[in-house]
Scaffold this motif. Structure first.
Motif, PDB file in Angstrom:
ATOM      1  N   UNK A  92      -3.995  16.028   8.250  1.00  0.00           N
ATOM      2  CA  UNK A  92      -3.660  16.549   9.574  1.00  0.00           C
ATOM      3  C   UNK A  92      -4.013  18.028   9.669  1.00  0.00           C
ATOM      4  N   UNK A  93      -4.601  18.420  10.783  1.00  0.00           N
ATOM      5  CA  UNK A  93      -4.873  19.840  11.013  1.00  0.00           C
ATOM      6  C   UNK A  93      -4.371  20.210  12.413  1.00  0.00           C
ATOM      7  N   UNK A  94      -4.213  21.498  12.640  1.00  0.00           N
ATOM      8  CA  UNK A  94      -3.907  22.007  13.985  1.00  0.00           C
ATOM      9  C   UNK A  94      -4.195  23.500  13.917  1.00  0.00           C
ATOM     10  N   UNK A  95      -4.476  24.130  15.054  1.00  0.00           N
ATOM     11  CA  UNK A  95      -4.805  25.558  14.974  1.00  0.00           C
ATOM     12  C   UNK A  95      -3.561  26.383  14.626  1.00  0.00           C
ATOM     13  N   UNK A  96      -3.809  27.601  14.120  1.00  0.00           N
ATOM     14  CA  UNK A  96      -2.718  28.420  13.565  1.00  0.00           C
ATOM     15  C   UNK A  96      -1.610  28.673  14.585  1.00  0.00           C
ATOM     16  N   UNK A  97      -1.983  29.026  15.827  1.00  0.00           N
ATOM     17  CA  UNK A  97      -0.961  29.319  16.837  1.00  0.00           C
ATOM     18  C   UNK A  97      -0.063  28.106  17.072  1.00  0.00           C
ATOM     19  N   UNK A  98      -0.676  26.949  17.148  1.00  0.00           N
ATOM     20  CA  UNK A  98       0.099  25.725  17.386  1.00  0.00           C
ATOM     21  C   UNK A  98       1.032  25.457  16.210  1.00  0.00           C
ATOM     22  N   UNK A  99       0.540  25.680  15.003  1.00  0.00           N
ATOM     23  CA  UNK A  99       1.376  25.422  13.827  1.00  0.00           C
ATOM     24  C   UNK A  99       2.575  26.369  13.798  1.00  0.00           C
ATOM     25  N   UNK A 100       2.321  27.632  14.140  1.00  0.00           N
ATOM     26  CA  UNK A 100       3.416  28.607  14.142  1.00  0.00           C
ATOM     27  C   UNK A 100       4.436  28.249  15.226  1.00  0.00           C
ATOM     28  N   UNK A 101       3.911  27.879  16.387  1.00  0.00           N
ATOM     29  CA  UNK A 101       4.785  27.513  17.507  1.00  0.00           C
ATOM     30  C   UNK A 101       5.688  26.328  17.132  1.00  0.00           C
ATOM     31  N   UNK A 102       5.082  25.330  16.502  1.00  0.00           N
ATOM     32  CA  UNK A 102       5.858  24.134  16.109  1.00  0.00           C
ATOM     33  C   UNK A 102       6.942  24.485  15.105  1.00  0.00           C
TER      34      UNK A 102
ATOM     35  N   UNK B  98      -0.147  32.661   7.037  1.00  0.00           N
ATOM     36  CA  UNK B  98      -1.463  33.118   6.567  1.00  0.00           C
ATOM     37  C   UNK B  98      -1.458  33.237   5.042  1.00  0.00           C
ATOM     38  N   UNK B  99      -0.369  33.804   4.509  1.00  0.00           N
ATOM     39  CA  UNK B  99      -0.248  33.977   3.056  1.00  0.00           C
ATOM     40  C   UNK B  99      -0.223  32.620   2.355  1.00  0.00           C
ATOM     41  N   UNK B 100       0.603  31.692   2.876  1.00  0.00           N
ATOM     42  CA  UNK B 100       0.743  30.386   2.216  1.00  0.00           C
ATOM     43  C   UNK B 100      -0.530  29.559   2.343  1.00  0.00           C
TER      44      UNK B 100
ATOM     45  N   UNK C 131       0.805  -1.226   0.000  1.00  0.00           N
ATOM     46  CA  UNK C 131       0.000   0.000   0.000  1.00  0.00           C
ATOM     47  C   UNK C 131       0.838   1.278   0.000  1.00  0.00           C
ATOM     48  N   UNK C 132       0.214   2.357  -0.397  1.00  0.00           N
ATOM     49  CA  UNK C 132       0.780   3.695  -0.238  1.00  0.00           C
ATOM     50  C   UNK C 132       0.005   4.449   0.835  1.00  0.00           C
ATOM     51  N   UNK C 133       0.707   5.378   1.483  1.00  0.00           N
ATOM     52  CA  UNK C 133       0.088   6.192   2.527  1.00  0.00           C
ATOM     53  C   UNK C 133       0.205   7.663   2.110  1.00  0.00           C
ATOM     54  N   UNK C 134      -0.930   8.343   2.009  1.00  0.00           N
ATOM     55  CA  UNK C 134      -0.942   9.772   1.648  1.00  0.00           C
ATOM     56  C   UNK C 134      -1.221  10.592   2.903  1.00  0.00           C
ATOM     57  N   UNK C 135      -0.376  11.595   3.143  1.00  0.00           N
ATOM     58  CA  UNK C 135      -0.597  12.463   4.311  1.00  0.00           C
ATOM     59  C   UNK C 135      -0.607  13.914   3.829  1.00  0.00           C
ATOM     60  N   UNK C 136      -1.738  14.581   3.981  1.00  0.00           N
ATOM     61  CA  UNK C 136      -1.858  15.986   3.573  1.00  0.00           C
ATOM     62  C   UNK C 136      -2.160  16.857   4.786  1.00  0.00           C
ATOM     63  N   UNK C 137      -1.938  18.157   4.600  1.00  0.00           N
ATOM     64  CA  UNK C 137      -2.271  19.103   5.665  1.00  0.00           C
ATOM     65  C   UNK C 137      -1.520  20.402   5.446  1.00  0.00           C
ATOM     66  N   UNK C 138      -1.907  21.453   6.170  1.00  0.00           N
ATOM     67  CA  UNK C 138      -1.253  22.754   5.992  1.00  0.00           C
ATOM     68  C   UNK C 138       0.143  22.792   6.623  1.00  0.00           C
ATOM     69  N   UNK C 139       0.888  23.853   6.326  1.00  0.00           N
ATOM     70  CA  UNK C 139       2.221  24.047   6.902  1.00  0.00           C
ATOM     71  C   UNK C 139       2.130  24.028   8.425  1.00  0.00           C
ATOM     72  N   UNK C 140       3.060  23.317   9.044  1.00  0.00           N
ATOM     73  CA  UNK C 140       3.137  23.315  10.507  1.00  0.00           C
ATOM     74  C   UNK C 140       2.170  22.356  11.176  1.00  0.00           C
ATOM     75  N   UNK C 141       1.456  21.563  10.386  1.00  0.00           N
ATOM     76  CA  UNK C 141       0.507  20.624  10.998  1.00  0.00           C
ATOM     77  C   UNK C 141       1.227  19.392  11.535  1.00  0.00           C
ATOM     78  N   UNK C 142       2.523  19.310  11.314  1.00  0.00           N
ATOM     79  CA  UNK C 142       3.302  18.178  11.813  1.00  0.00           C
ATOM     80  C   UNK C 142       3.491  17.079  10.783  1.00  0.00           C
ATOM     81  N   UNK C 143       3.041  17.348   9.554  1.00  0.00           N
ATOM     82  CA  UNK C 143       3.113  16.337   8.493  1.00  0.00           C
ATOM     83  C   UNK C 143       4.504  15.720   8.316  1.00  0.00           C
ATOM     84  N   UNK C 144       5.518  16.593   8.217  1.00  0.00           N
ATOM     85  CA  UNK C 144       6.852  16.073   7.882  1.00  0.00           C
ATOM     86  C   UNK C 144       7.365  15.148   8.967  1.00  0.00           C
TER      87      UNK C 144
END
Ligand code: DC
Length: 227
Positions: A149-159, A181-183, A5-18
């Motif tokens: 994956x999602x997380x709130x903006x403050x948490x993403x920036x903090x990470x 915010x721009x990205x 199988x393949x595993x796809x992981x999507x989400x915004x910047x800073x959601x911890x994806x990488x």
């Protein structure tokens, strides 16, 4: 015999994806593919060769000419490196100028077309954990496992700030916030391959979860069929 199988992981910047995708790949002994690094590589090469970032044809030609066959993503705990055209471009991909411009480059349909084609080749035989914005929707719509994956903006920036300072980078939290915010806006609004959860993705709201907890959830979902 059924395919690995393949595993796809999507989400915004800073959601911890990488972090999460890399750990999941290690646990499953799969190849880890960071598609954002490929958009960053085209952006880096465009800046380096003074391609006009408003010139979509020139950016498309650059993406087409870039030999991603030399891309190498090492998994199993080794370094994660991206090679293109025979050079290791990893050290340049997170520089401010690349980060500032990458969303513009990633919005160019021809660039996306070229990179999506290469990404599909990496996943052809299965056994890949691929992370990005459009993996479950566009790149690998048939992936056996999809997560968003999602997380709130403050948490993403903090990470992201923690990650950057851990790498010895100076962090300007206000600049970081503006960039996120721009990205986010560019990623959500572009017409081709926007950031979106696939209808069949498992959505993980990770604001209150550690990376290990998210990894455990993903591996638990995958394990039945991977083991
Ligand atoms: O995940 P990242 O921050 O390294 O991604 C860099 C940029 O590339 C970001 O603006 C979103 C874009 N990107 C994309 O459009 N599609 C992908 N599959 C991966 C990243």
């Amino acid at each position: 015999m059924s395919r690995v199988p393949n595993v796809a992981i999507d989400g915004p910047a800073g959601s911890g994806k990488s972090t999460v995708a890399r750990l999941v790949a290690q646990k499953l002994d799969f190849l880890y593919v960071d598609t954002g690094a490929m958009y960053r590589a085209v952006t880096y090469l465009a800046l380096k060769t003074a391609v006009n970032l408003d010139d979509q044809d020139a950016l498309g030609s650059l993406a087409e000419a870039t030999k991603f066959s030399n891309v190498r993503f090492c998994s199993s705990g080794g370094d994660v490196a991206l090679w293109c055209d025979g050079a290791n471009v990893t050290p340049y991909l997170r520089k401010w100028d690349v980060t500032r411009e990458v969303a513009r480059v990633a919005a160019v349909p021809m660039v996306r077309h070229c990179l999506v084609r290469s990404q599909r080749v990496f996943a052809r035989s299965g056994g890949v954990v691929m992370e990005g914005r459009d993996i479950g929707t566009v790149v690998l719509p048939d992936a056996e496992f999809k997560f968003f994956l999602t997380a709130d903006l403050d948490t993403r920036i903090e990470r992201r700030a923690l990650e950057m300072s851990g790498n010895g980078w100076t962090v300007d939290p206000e600049e970081l916030c503006r960039q996120f915010i721009y990205r986010d806006e560019m990623d959500l609004k572009r017409t081709v391959g926007p950031l979106k959860a696939a209808p069949d993705a498992v959505v993980i709201e990770g604001t209150a979860l550690t990376a290990d907890e998210i990894v455990d959830r993903i591996v638990t979902v995958c394990q039945g069929r991977v083991a």
